[in-house]
Structures are given as structure tokens and as C-alpha cells.
Design an enzyme around this catalytic site. Structure first.
Site, mmCIF file in Angstrom:
data_model
loop_
_atom_site.group_PDB
_atom_site.id
_atom_site.type_symbol
_atom_site.label_atom_id
_atom_site.label_comp_id
_atom_site.label_asym_id
_atom_site.label_seq_id
_atom_site.Cartn_x
_atom_site.Cartn_y
_atom_site.Cartn_z
ATOM 1 N N CYS A 97 -4.691 -5.207 28.444
ATOM 2 C CA CYS A 97 -4.740 -4.551 27.340
ATOM 3 C C CYS A 97 -3.994 -3.372 26.924
ATOM 4 C CB CYS A 97 -6.524 -4.293 27.726
ATOM 5 S SG CYS A 97 -7.739 -5.064 27.893
ATOM 6 N N HIS A 391 -10.692 -6.127 19.412
ATOM 7 C CA HIS A 391 -9.644 -5.948 20.590
ATOM 8 C C HIS A 391 -8.606 -6.640 20.988
ATOM 9 C CE1 HIS A 391 -7.966 -4.327 24.302
ATOM 10 N NE2 HIS A 391 -8.735 -5.193 24.952
ATOM 11 N N CYS A 421 -7.037 1.923 29.404
ATOM 12 C CA CYS A 421 -7.054 1.433 30.049
ATOM 13 C C CYS A 421 -6.969 -0.132 29.992
ATOM 14 C CB CYS A 421 -8.614 1.996 30.684
ATOM 15 S SG CYS A 421 -9.970 1.338 29.240
HETATM 16 C C1 LIG Z 1 -20.288 -7.834 24.715
HETATM 17 C C2 LIG Z 1 -20.589 -9.055 24.253
HETATM 18 C C3 LIG Z 1 -20.400 -9.995 26.113
HETATM 19 C C4 LIG Z 1 -21.181 -9.138 22.997
HETATM 20 O O1 LIG Z 1 -21.255 -10.176 23.072
HETATM 21 P P1 LIG Z 1 -21.694 -11.249 21.634
HETATM 22 O O2 LIG Z 1 -23.117 -11.852 22.174
HETATM 23 O O3 LIG Z 1 -21.672 -12.790 21.251
HETATM 24 O O4 LIG Z 1 -21.966 -10.341 20.490
HETATM 25 P P2 LIG Z 1 -22.975 -10.137 18.911
HETATM 26 O O5 LIG Z 1 -20.942 -10.496 18.096
HETATM 27 O O6 LIG Z 1 -22.946 -11.644 18.557
HETATM 28 O O7 LIG Z 1 -23.753 -9.042 18.741
HETATM 29 C C5 LIG Z 1 -24.910 -9.583 19.066
HETATM 30 C C6 LIG Z 1 -26.466 -8.929 18.458
HETATM 31 O O8 LIG Z 1 -26.071 -7.342 18.604
HETATM 32 C C7 LIG Z 1 -25.478 -6.965 17.248
HETATM 33 N N1 LIG Z 1 -24.644 -5.989 16.842
HETATM 34 C C8 LIG Z 1 -23.179 -5.849 17.780
HETATM 35 N N2 LIG Z 1 -23.011 -4.848 17.328
HETATM 36 C C9 LIG Z 1 -23.518 -4.154 16.599
HETATM 37 C C10 LIG Z 1 -23.690 -2.984 15.616
HETATM 38 N N3 LIG Z 1 -22.864 -1.923 15.664
HETATM 39 N N4 LIG Z 1 -24.631 -2.828 15.353
HETATM 40 C C11 LIG Z 1 -25.798 -3.327 15.023
HETATM 41 N N5 LIG Z 1 -25.752 -4.763 15.652
HETATM 42 C C12 LIG Z 1 -25.071 -5.142 16.501
HETATM 43 C C13 LIG Z 1 -24.936 -8.435 16.819
HETATM 44 O O9 LIG Z 1 -25.505 -8.299 15.124
HETATM 45 C C14 LIG Z 1 -25.903 -9.155 16.480
HETATM 46 O O10 LIG Z 1 -27.054 -9.205 16.695
HETATM 47 P P3 LIG Z 1 -27.624 -11.244 16.603
HETATM 48 O O11 LIG Z 1 -28.052 -11.711 17.416
HETATM 49 O O12 LIG Z 1 -29.444 -10.748 15.806
HETATM 50 O O13 LIG Z 1 -26.741 -11.365 15.417
HETATM 51 C C15 LIG Z 1 -19.221 -8.671 24.190
HETATM 52 O O14 LIG Z 1 -18.529 -8.778 22.881
HETATM 53 C C16 LIG Z 1 -18.109 -8.608 25.434
HETATM 54 O O15 LIG Z 1 -17.657 -9.903 25.984
HETATM 55 N N6 LIG Z 1 -17.268 -7.610 24.628
HETATM 56 C C17 LIG Z 1 -17.062 -7.082 26.002
HETATM 57 C C18 LIG Z 1 -14.567 -7.350 25.617
HETATM 58 C C19 LIG Z 1 -13.986 -7.235 27.457
HETATM 59 O O16 LIG Z 1 -14.823 -7.065 28.276
HETATM 60 N N7 LIG Z 1 -13.828 -6.690 26.949
HETATM 61 C C20 LIG Z 1 -12.438 -6.214 27.859
HETATM 62 C C21 LIG Z 1 -11.734 -4.536 27.314
HETATM 63 S S1 LIG Z 1 -10.616 -3.758 27.994
#
Ligand SMILES: CC(C)(COP(=O)(O)OP(=O)(O)OC[C@H]1O[C@@H](n2cnc3c(N)ncnc32)[C@H](O)[C@@H]1OP(=O)(O)O)[C@@H](O)C(=O)NCCC(=O)NCCS
Length: 435
Positions: A97, A391, A421
Site C-alpha cells: 500500500c 484505496h 501502513c
Molecule cells: C470490507 C469489504 C469486504 C466490503 O466489501 P463489500 O461487501 O463488497 O462492500 P460493499 O460496498 O458492497 O458494502 C456492503 C454494504 O455496506 C453498505 N455500506 C458500505 N459503506 C457504507 C457507508 N459508509 N454508509 C452506509 N452503508 C455503507 C453498502 O451499501 C452495502 O450495502 P448493501 O449490501 O445493502 O448493498 C471490502 O471492501 C474489503 O475487503 N475491504 C478491505 C480491503 C483491504 O483489505 N485493504 C487493504 C488495506 S491496506
């Protein structure tokens, strides 16, 4: 750079320009573009916008974190697929990252050494185009079949395969040492550091509110290019599409934990989302910028990288790197006009902030008598961060540098600390200076 932070006159590395694509949720507007496509779009547009003659550039340092099986050297492709002359040398780096922090410090080092005068630094990521692998058994069978002499031999090889061998294998977002995903590791950090769900959701809400306000105020207009969306090109992606202006703490509080469904605190709302996008910067020696009549946005003052054991707190690297970068800059946290922390997860930012201000952490982990200090919330991620903006791994560092330098200019501030990080329990910290 000398130990006291001093540099030979004229060899300071200036960031003179930058640009990024909109950052979009994986599988949406950029689903038909690869990382190299996104990178080439942004580099071409950046070079054109600066008005700097392409022949002035001497190097490109570029990154991509999720590797592409068909393009192994994204850095060089940034030359071959753009208007840059073919004799511009290039290389590719990955620091997970923190990749485009690394491309920027690499370019700055080369400038300071006198090996480069004008360089492109940046990164691109397409989670939509992540490679899907065949299982080892299927891959081995395909190799054996290509060597088999007769049809019965080929049939025999294929008859070894079971249905599960045909299941696609997605790229690992797991830490090899621990077998845990980033989310699971962040969940452990939340527990260890006592970061509540409410505090995480509050932080995530602020990230969205600040990013939405910055977007509405047109703060990103000069740093985000427009991208016509393939395959029909009848729509233009002009804005980040993850920022939620209307999100509320209540809505965030309703979301279910994803990495530990029973006891967890991390949700889709307080984690950075999977994102496609690219960002690039132009760096120059101070001398060259002067000769071309270009006013730098700012300078790379100092930096540091650090690491800890991935079995410990995987995303705590910034708390180890930041004090070293500030020492190298000859500055203190209180000298910073802005602090920009990459938001992998709200739990990770809040854990890092706790370590910054903890005397016990300073004494035990850093061997320092004094903690780094409290970060003033009014100076932290003032235009939102990766939770709201997204990201695209390799592009985030360059996005942060550009966003921070523009904000320093608006505030007529002088110094900013950036931290990222990264996988492998790495941490990066960068001190930027504006005159
Ligand atoms: C966390 C993670 C698994 C979520 O993935 P996802 O399930 O595809 O996420 P979505 O965008 O579909 O969101 C899921 C639900 O939350 C809701 N949601 C997400 N953010 C929201 C917010 N800020 N406010 C309100 N609702 C929210 C979405 O609308 C969705 O609702 P629905 O199921 O009714 O449509 C994925 O984003 C992930 O793996 N993130 C981490 C990435 C990572 O590891 N990065 C490395 C870091 S260095």
C-alpha cells in the site's frame, strides 16, 4: 541526504505537478480497464497538462501491487504507452500500500544524487482486473498434457482431475506469515488497542463528510482527470464514486461486521473499499524547476520506512516510521500543519494515533523517552482519506502527496507528515515541505 537533513544546493527534489483518475469502486466504471491502461491514461494527461516538453523527462518509477500476468513491467509501459520518448528509462516497484510513497522517494533519491532531473512517480491498480489463477493441480496437468505423446496419455492426465481442481484461485490478500487477511489483522488491532466500534464508525463518518465537503468545494477539480468509460465511451467518469455525502453514524452503526461476524467491529463502512484507479506525480530538481520557470508544489524533506513482526500489530508500521522521518527532517509533530494518514481501516488509524501519543509505546517499542505526541484532529486527513475516497493500492501514496501539497498551499502551511501502513507489517512516513 545528510544525517542533519541538509542537501547539496539545487539538488532538492521538488514535486511540481500531479494528477489522478477518479477513484472508483472495483467492478464499476473502470472494470474494462487494466492497471496499465489506467496508469498510461494518467501519465499521458499529466505530461500534457504540465506543458513540460516530453524530452525533458529522464525516468519513470511506477508501481502496481496486484501483479498482472501479461504486463510485468508497468513502469516501462508508462513510457511505451504514452507520449514520453522511448529512451526514458523506467522501473517498477512494489511496497504494497506504500508503493507510490516508494516510487516518490526513489525518484527523489535519484534527483538528489544527481542521476535524474525530471521524473514521473506513481502507481495504478485494477482490482477489477486482478488475475485469477488455476489450481496447482490443474496447472500441472496442463503442463503434463502439453508434453504427452498420445491421446490416451492426455486422457489419463485429465482423468486425474477432480471438480475442485477447476475452481479458480483468487489472488491472496492474506498475509503469508499469519494466514490472516488485512481485515482480520485490523480486527486484532482493534481488540488489542481497545478501539470501539463507535469510535471506528465515527472516524469513518468524518472521512466521508470531509471528502464530500472537499469534493463539493471543488478542491479535487485540479487533481482528478476525466476518463471516458469503455467499452461504449458514452459516459465520463469525472468524480470519485465511493464518497457518501449522505452517510450517517446511524447507518454505519447498522452494518454487519465482515471479518469476525460474531464479535467483530470492522464493517464495509469503516474499512477502505476495493478500488480501481491511478495517480502520478512529476518530480524535478529544484534547479531544473527554476530553469523551466516552474513553481514547485513542495519538496520531499525527509522519509523513513520501518517494519515490525507481522504476527504482532500488522498495520502499526506508521508509529515506528513517523518518529524517524521527523527526526531526519529535524522537525517535531507539533511543527506539522497537516497530518495525512492512509486509512486502511479506521481501527488501524486509531491504533496508530494511540501509539503516537503513548509513553509506554515510545519507551518499550521505540526506546524513546517521549512519545511523538497527539495529532490535532483539525489537522488530520482534512479532506478525507482512503475509507471515503477509496484505496487503489499502488496509487494511494501519490494521491495523498498531491492532495496534501494542494491543501498546504490553500492554508499557506509549511510542513506535512504523511504515513502509510502496508502488508508485511511495513510502515512508511514522509515529510513534505512547502515554501
Ligand atoms: C470490507 C469489504 C469486504 C466490503 O466489501 P463489500 O461487501 O463488497 O462492500 P460493499 O460496498 O458492497 O458494502 C456492503 C454494504 O455496506 C453498505 N455500506 C458500505 N459503506 C457504507 C457507508 N459508509 N454508509 C452506509 N452503508 C455503507 C453498502 O451499501 C452495502 O450495502 P448493501 O449490501 O445493502 O448493498 C471490502 O471492501 C474489503 O475487503 N475491504 C478491505 C480491503 C483491504 O483489505 N485493504 C487493504 C488495506 S491496506
Amino acid at each position: 541526504m545528510g544525517m542533519n537533513g541538509s542537501l547539496p544546493a539545487g539538488r532538492r527534489a521538488a514535486v511540481v505537478a500531479g494528477l489522478r483518475t477518479p477513484f472508483v469502486k472495483a467492478g464499476t466504471d473502470f472494470k474494462d480497464l487494466s492497471a496499465v491502461d489506467l496508469g498510461a491514461l494518467v501519465v499521458n494527461e499529466l505530461v500534457a497538462r504540465t506543458g513540460i516538453a516530453p524530452k525533458e523527462f529522464d525516468s519513470v518509477v511506477f508501481g502496481q501491487v496486484i501483479p498482472s500476468a501479461t504486463v510485468t513491467l508497468v513502469g516501462r509501459e508508462m513510457v511505451l504507452r504514452t507520449q514520453l520518448p522511448r529512451n526514458v528509462q523506467a522501473h517498477t516497484v512494489s511496497r504494497a500500500c506504500a508503493t507510490s510513497i516508494q516510487t516518490t522517494t526513489d525518484a527523489a533519491d535519484q534527483i538528489q544524487l544527481g542521476h535524474s532531473d525530471c521524473a514521473i512517480s506513481g502507481g495504478a491498480e485494477s482490482i477489477s482486473d486482478a488475475p485469477i489463477f488455476a489450481s496447482r493441480t490443474l496447472a500441472q496437468a496442463l503442463v503434463d498434457v502439453s508434453r504427452a505423446k498420445s491421446l490416451p496419455d492426455r486422457v489419463k492426465i485429465f482423468s486425474r482431475l477432480r471438480p475442485k481442481d477447476f475452481a479458480p484461485v483468487p489472488p491472496a490478500l492474506k498475509e503469508p506469515t499469519t494466514g490472516l487477511t488485512m481485515g482480520e489483522s485490523a480486527e486484532m488491532m482493534a481488540q488489542k488497542n481497545g478501539i470501539s466500534r463507535g469510535a471506528q464508525d465515527d472516524f469513518a463518518w468524518k472521512s466521508h463528510a470531509r471528502a464530500a465537503a472537499a469534493c463539493d468545494a471543488g478542491k479535487f477539480d485540479g487533481e482528478v482527470m476525466h476518463v471516458p468509460v469503455p467499452p461504449r465511451y458514452d459516459k465520463v467518469s469525472a468524480k470519485d464514486n465511493i464518497v457518501r455525502k449522505d452517510t450517517t453514524q446511524d447507518a454505519l452503526g447498522q452494518l454487519r461486521p465482515v471479518f469476525d461476524r460474531r464479535y467483530g467491529t470492522i464493517t464495509a463502512g469503516n474499512a477502505s473499499p476495493l478500488t480501481d484507479g491511478a495517480a502520478a506525480l512529476v518530480l524535478m530538481s529544484e534547479e531544473k524547476a527554476k530553469a523551466l520557470g516552474i513553481t514547485p508544489l513542495g519538496f520531499v524533506k525527509a522519509y523513513a520506512y520501518a517494519a515490525l513482526d507481522p504476527r504482532d500489530q500488522l498495520l502499526q508500521g506508521p508509529a515506528y516510521a513517523a518518529p524517524v522521518a521527523l527526526d531526519r527532517a529535524g522537525l517535531r509533530l507539533s511543527d506539522m500543519d497537516l497530518v495525512d494518514m492512509h486509512e486502511a481501516f479506521a481501527a488501524q488509524v486509531l491504533s496508530n494515533l494511540k501509539a503516537f501519543s503513548s509513553r509506554a509505546f515510545a519507551e518499550k517499542e521505540l526506546g524513546r523517552a517521549e512519545p511523538l505526541g497527539e495529532v490535532d484532529p483539525a489537522k488530520l486527513n482534512v479532506n478525507g482519506g482512503s475509507i471515503a475516497l477509496g484505496h487503489p493500492f499502488a496509487a494511494t501514496g501519490a494521491r495523498m502527496i498531491l492532495q496534501t501539497l494542494h491543501e498546504l498551499d490553500r492554508r499557506k502551511g509549511q510542513h506535512a507528515l504523511l504515513t502509510v501502513c502496508a502488508a508485511g507489517a511495513l510502515g512508511a512516513a514522509l515529510v513534505l515541505e512547502r515554501e
